[in-house]
Design an enzyme around this catalytic site. Structure first.
Site, short mmCIF file in Angstrom:
data_model
loop_
_atom_site.label_atom_id
_atom_site.label_comp_id
_atom_site.label_asym_id
_atom_site.label_seq_id
_atom_site.Cartn_x
_atom_site.Cartn_y
_atom_site.Cartn_z
N SER A 62 8.55 12.07 1.21
CA SER A 62 9.85 12.17 1.88
C SER A 62 11.00 12.38 0.91
O SER A 62 11.94 13.12 1.21
CB SER A 62 10.09 10.91 2.72
OG SER A 62 9.16 10.83 3.77
N ARG A 154 -1.35 2.70 0.42
CA ARG A 154 -0.55 3.45 1.40
C ARG A 154 -0.51 4.93 1.04
O ARG A 154 -0.76 5.80 1.87
CB ARG A 154 0.85 2.86 1.45
CG ARG A 154 1.78 3.47 2.49
CD ARG A 154 3.14 2.81 2.34
NE ARG A 154 4.11 3.36 3.25
CZ ARG A 154 4.48 2.78 4.39
NH1 ARG A 154 3.92 1.65 4.77
NH2 ARG A 154 5.40 3.33 5.16
N ASP A 155 -0.20 5.20 -0.22
CA ASP A 155 -0.27 6.57 -0.72
C ASP A 155 -1.65 6.86 -1.31
O ASP A 155 -1.89 7.95 -1.83
CB ASP A 155 0.81 6.80 -1.79
CG ASP A 155 2.21 6.63 -1.23
OD1 ASP A 155 2.42 7.04 -0.08
OD2 ASP A 155 3.08 6.08 -1.93
N ASP A 255 13.90 4.44 -4.09
CA ASP A 255 14.24 3.80 -2.82
C ASP A 255 13.50 2.50 -2.56
O ASP A 255 14.05 1.58 -1.96
CB ASP A 255 14.06 4.78 -1.65
CG ASP A 255 12.64 5.30 -1.51
OD1 ASP A 255 11.97 5.48 -2.54
OD2 ASP A 255 12.20 5.55 -0.37
#
Length: 512
Positions: A62, A154-155, A255
């Site tokens: 993202s 997750r990734d 982030d």
């Protein structure tokens, strides 16, 4: 002159593939997207690898997606920049790393490396940990260096953490603590999670486990706890972070790292992350004379030296609009709000003239499969009101659902997430049509179209698949391209000449 309006709706994590099995996008009932694809010009875009400034074959994400979307050019990413520095050896003479080493030697203190230990390449990379360890060995600090490992899942595959742990142990790392990214890298202002990690790192407020580390990780798996959700535990109490120590935060993406980094370096500033102006951060022990290095600039609140400065991007989409005196709106929920603001604006905190922002809080649930609608309905309501007001010339909107629910690995929930977005998209576009505007619909990377891997296990990572791009103007024909071509296309629709810095090209091949 008739006022023109162009709105960009980003369907986060909705890629394309011919594989239909366990493809949430294919299995979802999406009558409105089906209608758009049948009745309006559309094409496919590259959203991974070199076309978005990543190494060849590297899946998009993202941050990268929104950077390229807003910049209108290929933005070479931190991962690529750091990899290049390792190859040309400039990594090992980096001034900021050497300052941290000198700080430790001067204070007879400890060096700490912390970050996400995986080769996912989204927030960090295992190779960067190893390169830092090589540098510390050269400077006789290997025995005084402690790794605080944040497991991924997750990734990467949900049970791959044990292999990364083994790899790092074999490389010689002294792992002092372990915790899943759910706690360490929260970005939704769940300070209770950050508190757990901070107090583990600094105050020994976590279980101390004497078992072999790999056995401990396997025990979590046996309880149904995957890498992302591993609760904090300590393996070496002598490796806690103390006054006068140095910390290198190895994540290059800001982030998810900025809150813990702020707590470590500037706890008084943690309020800045809360819309109500009050955080629940409560670190048991505040650190003095801590030397913090971050791989990139995380935020204004983080007091650190920055190892790799980002390239300044000029004349990005938002700046072009603002410089013409036009009005723009950015809207997203918490999980993707930095993406439609900070990342879309070139990785900078810009205060653009006539630019409004609407932040919709993400639901407070442990994982988004529990509420696959997330905050899409609230986003839609606010977006419709804003569009119909006639105030704005352009809109940047993100629906987070396909990506965030896709990351959970639950197929049925991801199908529901996509169906929610489909119905919301219809309402947003009807508002755009009501003001005689045009809409661009795009995804920033793939995810929800692949919910299992080749072995049939849950696939929670992004993909390298192409993404869709739709323009609701029947008078144009589109050509394939990359994410960097979207901003020039939007300017084309607004009849604005793209600046020379935008090396992307309009995807409008010709007028019909």
């Amino acid at each position: 002159m008739t006022k023109k309006f162009v709105g960009l709706t980003i369907l986060d994590g909705l890629g394309l593939t011919d594989q239909k099995e366990n493809n949430a996008f294919h299995l979802a009932k999406t009558p409105y997207l089906d209608y758009l694809l049948k009745n309006f010009p559309n094409t496919t875009l590259k959203a991974s690898g070199e076309e978005v400034g990543l190494p060849q074959g590297q899946m998009g994400n993202s941050e990268v997606g929104h950077l390229n979307l807003g910049a209108g050019r290929v933005v070479y990413q931190s991962l690529t920049q750091i990899n290049k520095a390792i190859r040309d050896k400039s990594f090992f003479t980096n001034k900021q790393f050497l300052q941290a080493i000198e700080h430790v030697k001067k204070n007879n203190s400890k060096m700490h490396l912390l970050g996400l230990i995986s080769d996912g390449g989204i927030h960090s990379h295992l190779d960067h940990f190893k390169a830092l360890f090589d540098l510390l060995k050269e400077n006789n600090l290997a025995n005084n260096t402690f790794l605080h490992a944040f497991t991924d899942g997750r990734d990467t595959s949900p049970h791959s953490g044990i292999n990364y742990i083994k790899d790092l142990l074999d490389y010689g790392f002294n792992i002092a603590s372990v915790v899943g990214r759910y706690y360490a890298l929260d970005r939704d202002n769940n300070w209770n999670r950050i508190n757990l990690v901070y107090n583990m790192l600094t105050s020994k407020q976590a279980p101390v486990i004497d078992l072999p580390l790999e056995d401990t990780i396997q025990n979590f798996y046996n309880q149904g706890i995957t890498d992302e959700f591993i609760t904090p535990f300590i393996t070496n109490p002598n490796g806690l972070i103390n006054d006068n120590d140095a910390v290198i935060f190895v994540n290059f993406r800001p982030d998810r790292a900025m809150r813990l980094a702020t707590a470590l370096s500037n706890p008084c500033a943690t309020n800045a992350f809360c819309s109500e102006g009050k955080t629940n951060f409560c670190g048991t022990k505040l650190l003095n004379n801590l030397f913090l290095v971050t791989m990139t600039k995380y935020s204004a609140q983080v007091k650190s030296v920055v190892a790799f400065e980002k390239i300044t991007l000029k004349n990005i989409y938002g700046e072009v609009i603002a410089n013409l005196g036009m009005h723009q709106l950015r809207i997203a929920e918490t999980e993707k709000y930095p993406h439609v603001t900070f990342f879309f604006d070139g990785g900078k905190e810009l205060q653009l003239k006539n630019a409004d922002r609407i932040l919709i809080p993400s639901p407070k649930v442990k994982t988004y499969d529990l509420k696959p609608e997330m905050s899409a309905l609230e986003i839609t309501t606010h977006a419709k009101t804003a569009i119909l007001s006639g105030k704005y010339d352009t809109l940047i909107l993100n629906f987070a659902n396909p990506d965030m629910v896709g990351h959970t690995g639950f197929l049925d929930a991801t199908i529901k997430a996509i169906q929610t977005v489909d119905s919301c998209l219809k309402e947003v576009l009807n508002a755009i049509f009501a003001v005689k505007g045009k809409a661009c619909i795009v995804a920033d990377h793939g995810n929800a179209e692949q919910m299992t891997d080749n072995q049939g296990n849950p696939h929670t990572a992004h993909t390298t698949n192409l993404v869709p791009f739709i323009v609701t103007d029947k008078n144009v024909v589109l050509k394939p391209g990359s994410l960097c071509d979207v901003a020039p296309t939007m300017l084309d629709l607004l009849e604005i000449k793209k600046p020379q810095e935008m090396t992307g090209n309009s995807l409008i091949k010709k007028l019909v």
